[in-house]
Scaffold this motif. Structure first.
Motif, PDB file in Angstrom:
ATOM      1  N   VAL A  15      72.442  68.986   8.172  1.00  0.00           N
ATOM      2  CA  VAL A  15      71.953  70.264   7.847  1.00  0.00           C
ATOM      3  C   VAL A  15      72.431  71.633   7.492  1.00  0.00           C
ATOM      4  O   VAL A  15      72.058  72.334   6.725  1.00  0.00           O
ATOM      5  CB  VAL A  15      71.188  70.441   9.347  1.00  0.00           C
ATOM      6  N   PRO A  16      73.585  71.752   8.225  1.00  0.00           N
ATOM      7  CA  PRO A  16      74.471  72.847   7.628  1.00  0.00           C
ATOM      8  C   PRO A  16      74.735  72.877   6.061  1.00  0.00           C
ATOM      9  O   PRO A  16      74.696  73.667   5.398  1.00  0.00           O
ATOM     10  CB  PRO A  16      75.904  72.818   8.470  1.00  0.00           C
ATOM     11  N   LEU A  17      74.985  71.536   5.424  1.00  0.00           N
ATOM     12  CA  LEU A  17      75.184  71.462   3.981  1.00  0.00           C
ATOM     13  C   LEU A  17      73.915  71.737   3.352  1.00  0.00           C
ATOM     14  O   LEU A  17      74.152  72.260   2.277  1.00  0.00           O
ATOM     15  CB  LEU A  17      75.834  70.023   3.827  1.00  0.00           C
ATOM     16  N   TYR A  18      72.813  71.335   3.897  1.00  0.00           N
ATOM     17  CA  TYR A  18      71.626  71.649   3.496  1.00  0.00           C
ATOM     18  C   TYR A  18      71.285  73.077   3.006  1.00  0.00           C
ATOM     19  O   TYR A  18      70.984  73.710   2.015  1.00  0.00           O
ATOM     20  CB  TYR A  18      70.226  71.038   4.192  1.00  0.00           C
ATOM     21  N   PHE A  19      71.514  73.867   4.243  1.00  0.00           N
ATOM     22  CA  PHE A  19      71.318  75.567   4.134  1.00  0.00           C
ATOM     23  C   PHE A  19      72.430  76.096   3.391  1.00  0.00           C
ATOM     24  O   PHE A  19      72.119  77.209   2.674  1.00  0.00           O
ATOM     25  CB  PHE A  19      71.149  76.160   5.616  1.00  0.00           C
ATOM     26  N   GLY A  20      73.526  75.231   3.102  1.00  0.00           N
ATOM     27  CA  GLY A  20      74.786  75.965   2.295  1.00  0.00           C
ATOM     28  C   GLY A  20      74.279  75.606   0.928  1.00  0.00           C
ATOM     29  O   GLY A  20      74.814  75.954  -0.128  1.00  0.00           O
ATOM     30  N   ASN A  21      73.276  74.636   0.513  1.00  0.00           N
ATOM     31  CA  ASN A  21      72.918  74.108  -0.866  1.00  0.00           C
ATOM     32  C   ASN A  21      73.829  73.578  -1.437  1.00  0.00           C
ATOM     33  O   ASN A  21      74.137  73.457  -2.637  1.00  0.00           O
ATOM     34  CB  ASN A  21      72.291  75.413  -1.677  1.00  0.00           C
ATOM     35  N   HIS A  22      74.679  72.758  -0.685  1.00  0.00           N
ATOM     36  CA  HIS A  22      75.840  71.841  -1.134  1.00  0.00           C
ATOM     37  C   HIS A  22      75.420  70.367  -1.548  1.00  0.00           C
ATOM     38  O   HIS A  22      75.681  69.503  -0.650  1.00  0.00           O
ATOM     39  CB  HIS A  22      77.114  71.960  -0.196  1.00  0.00           C
ATOM     40  N   VAL A  23      74.760  70.357  -2.568  1.00  0.00           N
ATOM     41  CA  VAL A  23      73.836  69.182  -2.719  1.00  0.00           C
ATOM     42  C   VAL A  23      74.915  67.911  -2.993  1.00  0.00           C
ATOM     43  O   VAL A  23      74.546  66.778  -2.435  1.00  0.00           O
ATOM     44  CB  VAL A  23      72.996  69.153  -3.945  1.00  0.00           C
ATOM     45  N   GLY A  24      75.934  68.100  -3.588  1.00  0.00           N
ATOM     46  CA  GLY A  24      77.025  67.013  -3.855  1.00  0.00           C
ATOM     47  C   GLY A  24      77.666  66.613  -2.291  1.00  0.00           C
ATOM     48  O   GLY A  24      77.525  65.547  -2.098  1.00  0.00           O
ATOM     49  N   TRP A  25      78.088  67.584  -1.629  1.00  0.00           N
ATOM     50  CA  TRP A  25      78.504  66.999  -0.393  1.00  0.00           C
ATOM     51  C   TRP A  25      77.638  66.792   0.737  1.00  0.00           C
ATOM     52  O   TRP A  25      77.610  65.587   1.357  1.00  0.00           O
ATOM     53  CB  TRP A  25      79.066  68.336   0.258  1.00  0.00           C
TER      54      TRP A  25
END
Length: 248
Positions: free
Chosen positions: A184-194
């Protein structure tokens, strides 16, 4: 032999047979090599293609075509298509979500909702003292067509088996929750690759590990429970036979 292999249960269905045999294969339980590839391929293609091209429309189009081709190949080979169709539906929902929102990260939103739903549902089952994993496994193992209360009391009354089901239910809650905590934190950070990488690493590998550990926990108490059941059934049949002989 081939027919027997084809009928092997996967997922929680494989755990329903845990007390019957020591021949347990994690690979078979998660759908075999082909099932693993078919499950992971659309996600791999989506994240790799988007990272390389940054073209959401192209990425969605290629992923959709790939998902459909998987079903077509199974149909042409006259194999079971249930897994491929369910995968197609899941991928379709993810792709539609990303398409409508015009954001690649929303490809993973359906997964977040699914994991959150399982966390809530399994937590409620523990609070109700009816461990959700045990309910599903026992339902697969012995379909309660009648006498539901007796069926429920049978496995819940076995302290060792019920404890095992409680432990693996709590473990699966942890698996689903950990996915959310990391992704979820990666989603909100818009880090699609990670986010895509995390989704792949915490998908099939976590699923396989959870199945394997669950088997280790439930196999022995389930086997003992089945032995007790069979002994009780034998005693009942012997008593019925004796009664019939006495009547004659």
């Amino acid at each position: 032999m081939a027919e027997t292999e084809a009928k092997k249960r996967t997922g929680l269905g494989a755990l329903a047979d845990a007390g019957n045999t020591d021949d347990f294969s994690v690979i078979d339980a998660i759908g075999g090599p082909r099932g693993v590839i078919e499950s992971m391929l659309p996600g791999v293609v989506f994240v790799v293609l988007f990272v390389i091209t940054s073209n959401l429309q192209l990425t969605i189009g290629v992923s959709a075509v790939l998902a459909v081709l998987q079903v077509i190949v199974r149909l042409c080979q006259r194999q079971s298509v249930m897994g491929a169709v369910s995968g197609l539906l899941a991928v379709g929902i993810c792709l539609i979500w990303a398409w409508n929102s015009h954001e690649a990260r929303n490809y993973y939103m359906f997964g977040f909702l699914t994991n959150a739903f399982y966390v809530i549902l399994l937590t409620i089952s523990l609070l109700a003292r009816v461990p959700g994993l045990g309910l599903v496994i026992e339902f697969i193992r012995t379909l309660p067509t009648e006498h539901f209360r007796a069926w429920l009391a049978d496995w819940r009354g076995d302290k060792a088996l019920n404890r095992a089901y409680t432990i693996i239910t709590a473990m699966w809650i942890g698996v689903f929750a950990l996915r959310l905590i990391v992704q979820v934190p990666l989603y909100f950070g818009n880090h699609v690759g990670w986010l895509g990488t995390a989704r792949l690493l915490m998908g099939i590998p976590f699923w396989a590990l959870a199945i394997w550990v669950s088997y280790l926990i439930v196999a022995t108490p389930m086997h003992r429970h089945k032995m007790v059941q069979e002994a009780s059934e034998d005693d009942a049949e012997a008593a019925q036979t004796t009664e019939m002989r006495e009547e004659h």
